[in-house]
Design a protein around this motif. Structure first.
Motif, PDB file in Angstrom:
ATOM      1  N   PHE A  41      52.208  18.811  34.690  1.00 14.19           N
ATOM      2  CA  PHE A  41      51.193  18.441  35.672  1.00 14.19           C
ATOM      3  C   PHE A  41      50.048  19.427  35.596  1.00 14.19           C
ATOM      4  CE2 PHE A  41      54.995  16.682  37.661  1.00 14.19           C
ATOM      5  CZ  PHE A  41      54.562  15.416  38.001  1.00 14.19           C
ATOM      6  N   ASP A  42      48.851  18.908  35.524  1.00 14.66           N
ATOM      7  CA  ASP A  42      47.636  19.683  35.650  1.00 14.66           C
ATOM      8  C   ASP A  42      47.296  19.643  37.142  1.00 14.66           C
ATOM      9  OD1 ASP A  42      44.493  19.724  35.699  1.00 14.66           O
ATOM     10  OD2 ASP A  42      45.073  20.492  33.729  1.00 14.66           O
ATOM     11  N   LEU A  43      46.480  20.541  37.631  1.00 15.64           N
ATOM     12  CA  LEU A  43      46.082  20.484  39.038  1.00 15.64           C
ATOM     13  C   LEU A  43      45.301  19.217  39.355  1.00 15.64           C
ATOM     14  CD1 LEU A  43      45.105  24.166  39.853  1.00 15.64           C
ATOM     15  CD2 LEU A  43      47.125  22.920  40.598  1.00 15.64           C
ATOM     16  N   MET A  44      44.690  18.627  38.336  1.00 15.88           N
ATOM     17  CA  MET A  44      43.919  17.412  38.537  1.00 15.88           C
ATOM     18  C   MET A  44      44.702  16.135  38.225  1.00 15.88           C
ATOM     19  SD  MET A  44      41.302  18.643  39.819  1.00 15.88           S
ATOM     20  CE  MET A  44      40.375  17.155  39.967  1.00 15.88           C
ATOM     21  N   THR A  45      45.972  16.257  37.866  1.00 14.91           N
ATOM     22  CA  THR A  45      46.805  15.079  37.620  1.00 14.91           C
ATOM     23  C   THR A  45      46.861  14.247  38.889  1.00 14.91           C
ATOM     24  OG1 THR A  45      48.139  16.245  35.993  1.00 14.91           O
ATOM     25  CG2 THR A  45      49.125  14.291  36.997  1.00 14.91           C
ATOM     26  N   MET A  46      46.681  12.954  38.724  1.00 12.05           N
ATOM     27  CA  MET A  46      46.716  12.037  39.861  1.00 12.05           C
ATOM     28  C   MET A  46      48.115  11.450  39.994  1.00 12.05           C
ATOM     29  SD  MET A  46      43.682  12.340  40.951  1.00 12.05           S
ATOM     30  CE  MET A  46      43.341  11.024  42.068  1.00 12.05           C
ATOM     31  N   GLY A  71      47.868   6.469  48.121  1.00 12.78           N
ATOM     32  CA  GLY A  71      46.861   6.137  47.113  1.00 12.78           C
ATOM     33  C   GLY A  71      46.821   7.268  46.109  1.00 12.78           C
ATOM     34  N   PRO A  72      46.035   7.132  45.063  1.00 11.61           N
ATOM     35  CA  PRO A  72      45.959   8.216  44.074  1.00 11.61           C
ATOM     36  C   PRO A  72      45.462   9.517  44.711  1.00 11.61           C
ATOM     37  CG  PRO A  72      44.853   6.235  43.269  1.00 11.61           C
ATOM     38  CD  PRO A  72      45.194   5.994  44.703  1.00 11.61           C
ATOM     39  N   VAL A  73      46.177  10.588  44.452  1.00 12.18           N
ATOM     40  CA  VAL A  73      45.815  11.895  45.002  1.00 12.18           C
ATOM     41  C   VAL A  73      46.160  12.958  43.957  1.00 12.18           C
ATOM     42  CG1 VAL A  73      48.022  12.151  46.205  1.00 12.18           C
ATOM     43  CG2 VAL A  73      46.051  13.396  47.022  1.00 12.18           C
ATOM     44  N   SER A  74      45.356  14.010  43.898  1.00 10.81           N
ATOM     45  CA  SER A  74      45.574  15.051  42.886  1.00 10.81           C
ATOM     46  C   SER A  74      46.662  16.025  43.321  1.00 10.81           C
ATOM     47  CB  SER A  74      44.278  15.816  42.612  1.00 10.81           C
ATOM     48  OG  SER A  74      43.965  16.653  43.702  1.00 10.81           O
ATOM     49  N   VAL A  75      47.235  16.682  42.342  1.00  7.11           N
ATOM     50  CA  VAL A  75      48.262  17.694  42.595  1.00  7.11           C
ATOM     51  C   VAL A  75      47.692  18.804  43.475  1.00  7.11           C
ATOM     52  CG1 VAL A  75      49.706  19.453  41.495  1.00  7.11           C
ATOM     53  CG2 VAL A  75      49.518  17.177  40.471  1.00  7.11           C
ATOM     54  N   ALA A  76      46.458  19.210  43.217  1.00  6.77           N
ATOM     55  CA  ALA A  76      45.825  20.277  44.009  1.00  6.77           C
ATOM     56  C   ALA A  76      45.699  19.879  45.476  1.00  6.77           C
ATOM     57  CB  ALA A  76      44.450  20.604  43.428  1.00  6.77           C
ATOM     58  N   GLU A  77      45.333  18.627  45.740  1.00  9.32           N
ATOM     59  CA  GLU A  77      45.209  18.167  47.125  1.00  9.32           C
ATOM     60  C   GLU A  77      46.554  18.175  47.839  1.00  9.32           C
ATOM     61  OE1 GLU A  77      42.265  14.777  47.902  1.00  9.32           O
ATOM     62  OE2 GLU A  77      42.726  14.614  45.749  1.00  9.32           O
ATOM     63  N   ILE A  78      47.583  17.730  47.145  1.00 10.19           N
ATOM     64  CA  ILE A  78      48.916  17.706  47.751  1.00 10.19           C
ATOM     65  C   ILE A  78      49.358  19.122  48.084  1.00 10.19           C
ATOM     66  CG2 ILE A  78      51.347  17.168  47.334  1.00 10.19           C
ATOM     67  CD1 ILE A  78      50.304  14.826  45.586  1.00 10.19           C
ATOM     68  N   LEU A 102      57.329   8.270  42.268  1.00 11.15           N
ATOM     69  CA  LEU A 102      55.905   8.521  41.996  1.00 11.15           C
ATOM     70  C   LEU A 102      55.580   8.169  40.553  1.00 11.15           C
ATOM     71  CD1 LEU A 102      55.124  12.064  43.495  1.00 11.15           C
ATOM     72  CD2 LEU A 102      54.529   9.861  44.468  1.00 11.15           C
ATOM     73  N   THR A 103      54.330   7.832  40.344  1.00 11.75           N
ATOM     74  CA  THR A 103      53.794   7.734  38.989  1.00 11.75           C
ATOM     75  C   THR A 103      52.723   8.804  38.865  1.00 11.75           C
ATOM     76  OG1 THR A 103      52.104   6.125  39.633  1.00 11.75           O
ATOM     77  CG2 THR A 103      54.186   5.246  38.804  1.00 11.75           C
ATOM     78  N   ALA A 104      52.553   9.315  37.666  1.00 11.50           N
ATOM     79  CA  ALA A 104      51.567  10.377  37.428  1.00 11.50           C
ATOM     80  C   ALA A 104      50.660   9.965  36.282  1.00 11.50           C
ATOM     81  CB  ALA A 104      52.269  11.680  37.097  1.00 11.50           C
ATOM     82  N   ARG A 105      49.398  10.326  36.422  1.00 15.41           N
ATOM     83  CA  ARG A 105      48.413  10.032  35.384  1.00 15.41           C
ATOM     84  C   ARG A 105      47.598  11.295  35.138  1.00 15.41           C
ATOM     85  NH1 ARG A 105      43.594   6.081  36.364  1.00 15.41           N
ATOM     86  NH2 ARG A 105      42.292   6.883  34.722  1.00 15.41           N
ATOM     87  N   ALA A 106      47.601  11.729  33.895  1.00 15.22           N
ATOM     88  CA  ALA A 106      46.865  12.942  33.529  1.00 15.22           C
ATOM     89  C   ALA A 106      45.369  12.705  33.678  1.00 15.22           C
ATOM     90  CB  ALA A 106      47.189  13.336  32.093  1.00 15.22           C
ATOM     91  N   PRO A 107      44.609  13.755  33.958  1.00 12.27           N
ATOM     92  CA  PRO A 107      43.157  13.589  34.076  1.00 12.27           C
ATOM     93  C   PRO A 107      42.567  13.163  32.736  1.00 12.27           C
ATOM     94  CG  PRO A 107      43.738  15.903  34.093  1.00 12.27           C
ATOM     95  CD  PRO A 107      45.018  15.136  34.141  1.00 12.27           C
ATOM     96  N   ALA A 108      41.483  12.417  32.808  1.00  9.32           N
ATOM     97  CA  ALA A 108      40.813  11.966  31.587  1.00  9.32           C
ATOM     98  C   ALA A 108      40.246  13.174  30.844  1.00  9.32           C
ATOM     99  CB  ALA A 108      39.691  10.994  31.937  1.00  9.32           C
ATOM    100  N   ALA A 109      40.400  13.152  29.544  1.00  5.18           N
ATOM    101  CA  ALA A 109      39.868  14.244  28.725  1.00  5.18           C
ATOM    102  C   ALA A 109      38.349  14.151  28.689  1.00  5.18           C
ATOM    103  CB  ALA A 109      40.430  14.157  27.315  1.00  5.18           C
ATOM    104  N   VAL A 110      37.717  15.294  28.724  1.00  8.47           N
ATOM    105  CA  VAL A 110      36.260  15.353  28.656  1.00  8.47           C
ATOM    106  C   VAL A 110      35.875  15.429  27.193  1.00  8.47           C
ATOM    107  CG1 VAL A 110      34.225  16.688  29.281  1.00  8.47           C
ATOM    108  CG2 VAL A 110      36.144  16.542  30.853  1.00  8.47           C
ATOM    109  N   SER A 111      35.016  14.535  26.774  1.00  9.55           N
ATOM    110  CA  SER A 111      34.597  14.529  25.374  1.00  9.55           C
ATOM    111  C   SER A 111      33.526  15.595  25.147  1.00  9.55           C
ATOM    112  CB  SER A 111      34.054  13.155  24.994  1.00  9.55           C
ATOM    113  OG  SER A 111      32.900  12.874  25.753  1.00  9.55           O
TER     114      SER A 111
END
Length: 134
Positions: A41-46, A71-78, A102-111
């Motif tokens: 989990f990244d801090l920004m993982t939803m 709803g979708p919430v980030s690890v940091a917020e939780i 729970l389901t988890a989705r990694a943050p989108a990579a920044v190009s």
């Protein structure tokens, strides 16, 4: 006169009650001493609740996390809402993902491009914005 949550003017510590006392259980006991989650989990993982309530993830801390994940919430917020260190929060979240709650989705990579995270102009704009707010 009610006991104050702050120090008395004489310099002695007043007893703490309710929220001022903090958690009565240490964070490492919540995660059963574990410091590494079973999933990354990244801090920004939803994360988001699936609606499933498995029997293996019971307890007030799990219930509190699930209540926040409607709803979708980030690890940091939780972590901020439940007032636990991010490492402990990640362990709880990994348990809930493992048991299907729970389901988890990694943050989108920044190009790499004009708005890459190392873009000097972008970093200077952020710095200037922060200076204006302070």
């Amino acid at each position: 006169m009610a006991l104050s949550r702050r120090r008395r003017q004489s310099g002695q510590d007043a007893p703490w009650y309710d929220d001022a006392a903090g958690r009565l259980v240490r964070p490492y006991t919540i995660s059963n001493g574990r410091t590494r989650p079973t999933a990354h989990f990244d801090l920004m993982t939803m994360v988001m609740a699936t609606g499933r309530r498995p029997a293996s993830c019971q307890g007030p801390d799990y219930a509190q996390v699930l209540a926040l994940c409607g709803g979708p919430v980030s690890v940091a917020e939780i972590a901020a809402h439940i007032r636990l260190p991010a490492v402990v929060t990640k362990v709880l979240l990994a348990d809930l993902v493992d048991c299907g709650a729970l389901t988890a989705r990694a943050p989108a990579a920044v190009s790499a491009g004009p708005a890459s995270p190392t873009d000097r102009a972008l970093l200077e704009a952020v710095l200037n914005g922060l200076r204006k707010r302070l």
